[in-house]
Write an enzyme that holds these catalytic residues in place. Sequence first.
Site, PDB file in Angstrom:
ATOM      1  N   TRP A  10      83.489  50.376 -27.043  1.00  0.00           N
ATOM      2  CA  TRP A  10      84.058  51.603 -27.489  1.00  0.00           C
ATOM      3  C   TRP A  10      84.446  52.044 -28.938  1.00  0.00           C
ATOM      4  O   TRP A  10      84.453  52.931 -29.300  1.00  0.00           O
ATOM      5  CB  TRP A  10      85.373  52.061 -26.765  1.00  0.00           C
ATOM      6  CG  TRP A  10      85.661  52.031 -25.405  1.00  0.00           C
ATOM      7  CD1 TRP A  10      84.627  51.678 -24.529  1.00  0.00           C
ATOM      8  CD2 TRP A  10      86.722  52.192 -24.766  1.00  0.00           C
ATOM      9  NE1 TRP A  10      85.043  51.973 -23.319  1.00  0.00           N
ATOM     10  CE2 TRP A  10      86.430  52.196 -23.449  1.00  0.00           C
ATOM     11  CE3 TRP A  10      88.050  52.566 -24.749  1.00  0.00           C
ATOM     12  CZ2 TRP A  10      87.307  52.526 -22.357  1.00  0.00           C
ATOM     13  CZ3 TRP A  10      88.867  52.752 -23.991  1.00  0.00           C
ATOM     14  CH2 TRP A  10      88.421  52.898 -22.502  1.00  0.00           C
ATOM     15  N   LYS A  11      83.952  50.815 -29.843  1.00  0.00           N
ATOM     16  CA  LYS A  11      84.218  50.858 -31.275  1.00  0.00           C
ATOM     17  C   LYS A  11      85.630  51.578 -31.629  1.00  0.00           C
ATOM     18  O   LYS A  11      86.671  51.404 -30.862  1.00  0.00           O
ATOM     19  CB  LYS A  11      82.930  51.664 -31.861  1.00  0.00           C
ATOM     20  CG  LYS A  11      81.705  50.917 -31.286  1.00  0.00           C
ATOM     21  CD  LYS A  11      80.353  51.419 -32.186  1.00  0.00           C
ATOM     22  CE  LYS A  11      79.195  50.652 -31.424  1.00  0.00           C
ATOM     23  NZ  LYS A  11      78.163  51.017 -32.444  1.00  0.00           N
ATOM     24  N   GLU A  96      78.375  45.988 -37.288  1.00  0.00           N
ATOM     25  CA  GLU A  96      79.354  46.851 -38.209  1.00  0.00           C
ATOM     26  C   GLU A  96      80.268  46.253 -38.757  1.00  0.00           C
ATOM     27  O   GLU A  96      80.651  46.360 -39.821  1.00  0.00           O
ATOM     28  CB  GLU A  96      79.645  47.969 -37.266  1.00  0.00           C
ATOM     29  CG  GLU A  96      78.818  48.817 -36.817  1.00  0.00           C
ATOM     30  CD  GLU A  96      79.268  49.552 -35.638  1.00  0.00           C
ATOM     31  OE1 GLU A  96      80.157  49.661 -34.841  1.00  0.00           O
ATOM     32  OE2 GLU A  96      78.086  50.299 -35.010  1.00  0.00           O
ATOM     33  N   GLU A 166      71.255  43.019 -30.881  1.00  0.00           N
ATOM     34  CA  GLU A 166      71.473  44.569 -31.226  1.00  0.00           C
ATOM     35  C   GLU A 166      70.646  44.615 -32.762  1.00  0.00           C
ATOM     36  O   GLU A 166      71.303  44.492 -33.593  1.00  0.00           O
ATOM     37  CB  GLU A 166      72.857  44.708 -31.491  1.00  0.00           C
ATOM     38  CG  GLU A 166      73.702  44.546 -30.312  1.00  0.00           C
ATOM     39  CD  GLU A 166      75.025  45.423 -30.063  1.00  0.00           C
ATOM     40  OE1 GLU A 166      75.102  46.327 -29.259  1.00  0.00           O
ATOM     41  OE2 GLU A 166      75.690  45.621 -31.126  1.00  0.00           O
ATOM     42  N   GLY A 172      73.275  53.499 -32.517  1.00  0.00           N
ATOM     43  CA  GLY A 172      73.692  54.816 -32.800  1.00  0.00           C
ATOM     44  C   GLY A 172      72.592  55.710 -33.165  1.00  0.00           C
ATOM     45  O   GLY A 172      72.641  56.856 -33.702  1.00  0.00           O
ATOM     46  N   SER A 212      71.551  51.856 -28.466  1.00  0.00           N
ATOM     47  CA  SER A 212      71.042  53.039 -28.241  1.00  0.00           C
ATOM     48  C   SER A 212      70.602  53.149 -26.311  1.00  0.00           C
ATOM     49  O   SER A 212      69.715  53.656 -26.038  1.00  0.00           O
ATOM     50  CB  SER A 212      70.031  53.762 -28.684  1.00  0.00           C
ATOM     51  OG  SER A 212      70.412  54.140 -30.010  1.00  0.00           O
ATOM     52  N   GLY A 233      77.099  51.146 -26.692  1.00  0.00           N
ATOM     53  CA  GLY A 233      78.316  51.730 -27.593  1.00  0.00           C
ATOM     54  C   GLY A 233      78.500  53.281 -27.032  1.00  0.00           C
ATOM     55  O   GLY A 233      79.077  53.581 -26.270  1.00  0.00           O
TER      56      GLY A 233
HETATM   57  P1  13P Z   1      74.912  52.472 -29.417  1.00  0.00           P
HETATM   58  O1  13P Z   1      74.677  52.150 -27.811  1.00  0.00           O
HETATM   59  O2  13P Z   1      75.908  53.772 -29.758  1.00  0.00           O
HETATM   60  O3  13P Z   1      73.762  52.568 -29.964  1.00  0.00           O
HETATM   61  O4  13P Z   1      75.716  51.221 -29.936  1.00  0.00           O
HETATM   62  C1  13P Z   1      75.423  50.035 -29.610  1.00  0.00           C
HETATM   63  C2  13P Z   1      76.306  48.943 -29.985  1.00  0.00           C
HETATM   64  O5  13P Z   1      76.601  48.766 -31.150  1.00  0.00           O
HETATM   65  C3  13P Z   1      77.196  48.315 -29.138  1.00  0.00           C
HETATM   66  O6  13P Z   1      77.673  47.170 -29.696  1.00  0.00           O
END
Ligand code: 13P
Length: 248
Positions: A10-11, A96, A166, A172, A212, A233
């Site tokens: 979920w960040k 991140e 990843e 994202g 993504s 994400g």
């Molecule tokens: P997204 O699915 O938004 O690209 O993010 C991937 C991610 O960083 C999952 O940890």
Amino acid sequence: MRKNVIMGNWKMHFTVEETDKFLNKLIPKVKDAKTEVVVCVPFTSLALASNTLSGSNIKLGAQNVHFEEQGAFTGEISPNMLKSVGVSHVLIGHSERRIYFGESDETVNKKIHTCLKHGFVPVLCVGESLKEKEDGDMENILTNQIKNAFLNISSEDASKVVIAYEPIWAIGTGKTATSIDADNTISFIRKVVSSIYNKEISENMIMLYGGSVKPNTIKEQMSMENIDGALVGGASIVVEDFERIVNF
Ligand code: 13P
């Protein structure tokens, strides 16, 4: 046989209230999932989520942990704190955290040791940037990230680690890696793990793709030989999308 795992990251999204609302919608929709389902929620939502998820088939993950047991580490969260709220999985070394918060291969390695000591499943995130990919450095970068992460980890412990590949350029951005590219890269990661340990450990290790992942990409991704699941994400904070990904 490796099991399939779909994880949501979920960040930095959702308050405690929003967490409760979201999980109450999600629980019935994924109750017959054929894969393991994990949601990595923000620290402030862990305690609530642990209660809301009890009796469901959704496991609870954290997005980070500190490697020390306790002490003067303002702003950090200890392994026992995570244990006390029923966490089973911990994301380690997400790009991140590496890019914005100074996570290094060394702290990643320490955190993996800590997770294993406390019985958490460490989900080691690795991946190359666009520049590294374009410069032809991808294999070097991944090899270093993996070798450093597994430093002084016994083979018995290594077999408990999950790796999430990843690529940073896919996170994202809506630019998912093609399933074939993701599969080839994860096959390469298996070779690296095999070179550190052995073929059996590498073949049995659960490896996920992230970047993504969407409801319309998951089926093909899951059909690939080396991909055992997804770390999701953006689509993991939309109930309908995450449900479709889990029930692909
Ligand atoms: P997204 O699915 O938004 O690209 O993010 C991937 C991610 O960083 C999952 O940890």
